[in-house]
Design an enzyme around this catalytic site. Structure first.
Site, PDB file in Angstrom:
ATOM      1  N   GLY A  13     -29.835  42.403 -38.399  1.00  0.00           N
ATOM      2  CA  GLY A  13     -28.691  43.564 -37.910  1.00  0.00           C
ATOM      3  C   GLY A  13     -29.354  44.705 -37.697  1.00  0.00           C
ATOM      4  O   GLY A  13     -28.618  45.509 -37.788  1.00  0.00           O
ATOM      5  N   SER A  14     -30.773  44.784 -37.283  1.00  0.00           N
ATOM      6  CA  SER A  14     -31.050  46.137 -37.031  1.00  0.00           C
ATOM      7  C   SER A  14     -30.421  46.690 -35.320  1.00  0.00           C
ATOM      8  O   SER A  14     -30.227  47.851 -35.600  1.00  0.00           O
ATOM      9  CB  SER A  14     -32.610  46.207 -37.041  1.00  0.00           C
ATOM     10  OG  SER A  14     -33.248  45.481 -35.824  1.00  0.00           O
ATOM     11  N   ASN A  15     -30.209  45.605 -34.754  1.00  0.00           N
ATOM     12  CA  ASN A  15     -29.365  46.251 -33.561  1.00  0.00           C
ATOM     13  C   ASN A  15     -28.328  46.534 -33.924  1.00  0.00           C
ATOM     14  O   ASN A  15     -27.428  47.652 -33.157  1.00  0.00           O
ATOM     15  CB  ASN A  15     -29.300  44.957 -32.623  1.00  0.00           C
ATOM     16  CG  ASN A  15     -30.805  44.868 -31.533  1.00  0.00           C
ATOM     17  OD1 ASN A  15     -30.878  45.829 -30.941  1.00  0.00           O
ATOM     18  ND2 ASN A  15     -31.616  44.028 -32.060  1.00  0.00           N
ATOM     19  N   ASN A 108     -25.258  39.850 -24.564  1.00  0.00           N
ATOM     20  CA  ASN A 108     -26.337  39.553 -25.626  1.00  0.00           C
ATOM     21  C   ASN A 108     -27.445  40.235 -25.200  1.00  0.00           C
ATOM     22  O   ASN A 108     -27.865  40.612 -24.173  1.00  0.00           O
ATOM     23  CB  ASN A 108     -26.345  38.033 -25.286  1.00  0.00           C
ATOM     24  CG  ASN A 108     -27.609  37.496 -26.366  1.00  0.00           C
ATOM     25  OD1 ASN A 108     -27.551  37.894 -27.309  1.00  0.00           O
ATOM     26  ND2 ASN A 108     -28.507  36.631 -25.821  1.00  0.00           N
ATOM     27  N   HIS A 110     -31.737  39.675 -25.533  1.00  0.00           N
ATOM     28  CA  HIS A 110     -32.820  38.733 -25.814  1.00  0.00           C
ATOM     29  C   HIS A 110     -34.195  39.266 -25.695  1.00  0.00           C
ATOM     30  O   HIS A 110     -34.287  40.318 -24.900  1.00  0.00           O
ATOM     31  CB  HIS A 110     -32.730  37.757 -24.566  1.00  0.00           C
ATOM     32  CG  HIS A 110     -33.716  36.550 -24.628  1.00  0.00           C
ATOM     33  ND1 HIS A 110     -33.245  35.614 -25.658  1.00  0.00           N
ATOM     34  CD2 HIS A 110     -34.746  36.118 -24.222  1.00  0.00           C
ATOM     35  CE1 HIS A 110     -34.282  34.667 -25.665  1.00  0.00           C
ATOM     36  NE2 HIS A 110     -35.312  35.070 -24.577  1.00  0.00           N
ATOM     37  N   GLU A 148     -21.544  30.074 -20.035  1.00  0.00           N
ATOM     38  CA  GLU A 148     -21.500  29.045 -20.814  1.00  0.00           C
ATOM     39  C   GLU A 148     -23.101  28.411 -21.114  1.00  0.00           C
ATOM     40  O   GLU A 148     -23.078  27.582 -21.918  1.00  0.00           O
ATOM     41  CB  GLU A 148     -20.807  27.854 -20.180  1.00  0.00           C
ATOM     42  CG  GLU A 148     -19.309  28.018 -19.893  1.00  0.00           C
ATOM     43  CD  GLU A 148     -18.883  29.082 -18.966  1.00  0.00           C
ATOM     44  OE1 GLU A 148     -19.550  29.845 -18.284  1.00  0.00           O
ATOM     45  OE2 GLU A 148     -17.488  29.033 -18.825  1.00  0.00           O
ATOM     46  N   ASP A 151     -28.671  32.169 -22.533  1.00  0.00           N
ATOM     47  CA  ASP A 151     -29.228  33.169 -22.043  1.00  0.00           C
ATOM     48  C   ASP A 151     -29.429  33.114 -20.452  1.00  0.00           C
ATOM     49  O   ASP A 151     -30.320  33.311 -20.024  1.00  0.00           O
ATOM     50  CB  ASP A 151     -31.110  32.851 -22.435  1.00  0.00           C
ATOM     51  CG  ASP A 151     -31.138  33.064 -24.094  1.00  0.00           C
ATOM     52  OD1 ASP A 151     -30.346  33.847 -24.629  1.00  0.00           O
ATOM     53  OD2 ASP A 151     -31.958  32.160 -24.673  1.00  0.00           O
ATOM     54  N   HIS A 177     -38.580  45.070 -30.338  1.00  0.00           N
ATOM     55  CA  HIS A 177     -37.510  45.475 -30.946  1.00  0.00           C
ATOM     56  C   HIS A 177     -37.339  46.922 -30.586  1.00  0.00           C
ATOM     57  O   HIS A 177     -36.136  47.498 -30.486  1.00  0.00           O
ATOM     58  CB  HIS A 177     -37.632  45.490 -32.464  1.00  0.00           C
ATOM     59  CG  HIS A 177     -36.631  44.443 -33.059  1.00  0.00           C
ATOM     60  ND1 HIS A 177     -37.237  43.438 -33.980  1.00  0.00           N
ATOM     61  CD2 HIS A 177     -35.295  44.297 -33.118  1.00  0.00           C
ATOM     62  CE1 HIS A 177     -36.070  42.554 -34.140  1.00  0.00           C
ATOM     63  NE2 HIS A 177     -34.979  43.250 -33.794  1.00  0.00           N
TER      64      HIS A 177
HETATM   65  C1  GRF Z   1     -33.338  40.642 -31.667  1.00  0.00           C
HETATM   66  O1  GRF Z   1     -34.703  40.574 -31.175  1.00  0.00           O
HETATM   67  C2  GRF Z   1     -32.650  40.167 -30.320  1.00  0.00           C
HETATM   68  O2  GRF Z   1     -33.259  40.382 -29.024  1.00  0.00           O
HETATM   69  C3  GRF Z   1     -32.325  38.777 -30.697  1.00  0.00           C
HETATM   70  O3  GRF Z   1     -32.488  38.494 -32.212  1.00  0.00           O
HETATM   71  C4  GRF Z   1     -33.015  39.692 -32.619  1.00  0.00           C
HETATM   72  C5  GRF Z   1     -32.118  40.351 -33.634  1.00  0.00           C
HETATM   73  O4  GRF Z   1     -32.629  41.313 -34.391  1.00  0.00           O
HETATM   74  N1  GRF Z   1     -31.231  38.184 -29.891  1.00  0.00           N
HETATM   75  P1  GRF Z   1     -31.747  42.097 -35.231  1.00  0.00           P
HETATM   76  O5  GRF Z   1     -30.929  41.091 -36.219  1.00  0.00           O
HETATM   77  O6  GRF Z   1     -30.778  42.765 -34.490  1.00  0.00           O
HETATM   78  O7  GRF Z   1     -32.795  42.965 -36.053  1.00  0.00           O
END
Ligand code: GRF
Length: 198
Positions: A13-15, A108, A110, A148, A151, A177
């Site tokens: 969950g760093s994003n 999303n 990726h 659907e 990616d 990241h």
């Molecule tokens: C990220 O690298 C994102 O691109 C992918 O999953 C990872 C999630 O990282 N879909 P975090 O949980 O947000 O640290």
């Protein structure tokens, strides 16, 4: 009116943390109103709790059928009046019924340069292993709409990073990241602006 985001997670969950921060400092004109996880016990849920954000665990396995899973998710989205869903490391496929109901309102991120190095089975560390195995000189991150297929939806933002000769999947993941934290808030702000224009 401020938009209402739901962030869907399966891991660290760093994003999610970055999106919460971007909402707080107004890089994104929205607030996170709901965190959805497909499993218990993950760091992302601790982050939600730390920020006093409501979180819900919805596991497709526990729902019994894809229909029931979709209904459980749709109910939550309605209850929390969610405008935009941001998948951030969410590892379960979003049911088609939810995609149809929220088309253009699910995004999303990726950790590679789509359309390459994406699709079923290419997630997390596996993406970076594949990029290194293919001896790519560049990788990056992509924010895209969710449709659907895994990616597959149209690309909103993409940014490149170099692949260095000494890279391991771990060092490459770290570099990717860092740019995710740049482009995800930007892309979300862009999508919200577009939605506001109608
Ligand atoms: C990220 O690298 C994102 O691109 C992918 O999953 C990872 C999630 O990282 N879909 P975090 O949980 O947000 O640290």
């Amino acid at each position: 009116m401020e938009s209402r985001l739901s962030v869907w997670v399966s891991g660290s969950g760093s994003n999610l943390e970055r999106i919460i921060q971007a909402c707080r400092n107004k890089e994104i004109p929205a607030s996170v109103v709901l965190v959805v996880s497909d499993r218990p016990g993950i760091l992302a849920l601790q982050r939600a709790e730390k920020h006093s954000l409501p979180s819900e665990i919805v596991s497709s396995k526990n729902c019994g059928s894809e229909g029931a899973y979709a209904r459980a998710l749709l109910e939550l989205l309605k209850k929390y009046r969610v405008d935009l869903i941001c998948l951030a490391g969410f590892l379960t496929k979003v049911p088609d019924e939810v995609v149809r109901a929220y088309r253009g309102r699910i995004v999303n991120i990726h950790p590679a340069l789509l359309p390459r190095f994406g699709g079923r089975g290419l997630y997390g560390q596996k993406v970076h292993e594949a990029v290194l195995a293919a001896k790519e000189k560049e990788s990056g991150a992509t924010v895209h709409y969710v449709d659907e297929q895994y990616d597959h939806g149209s690309i909103i933002l993409q940014k490149k990073v170099p692949v260095l000769p000494e890279d391991t999947p771990v060092t490459l993941a770290r570099r990717v990241h860092q740019i995710e934290y740049e482009i995800y808030p930007q892309a979300i702000a862009q999508v919200l602006e577009k939605l506001a224009r109608g």
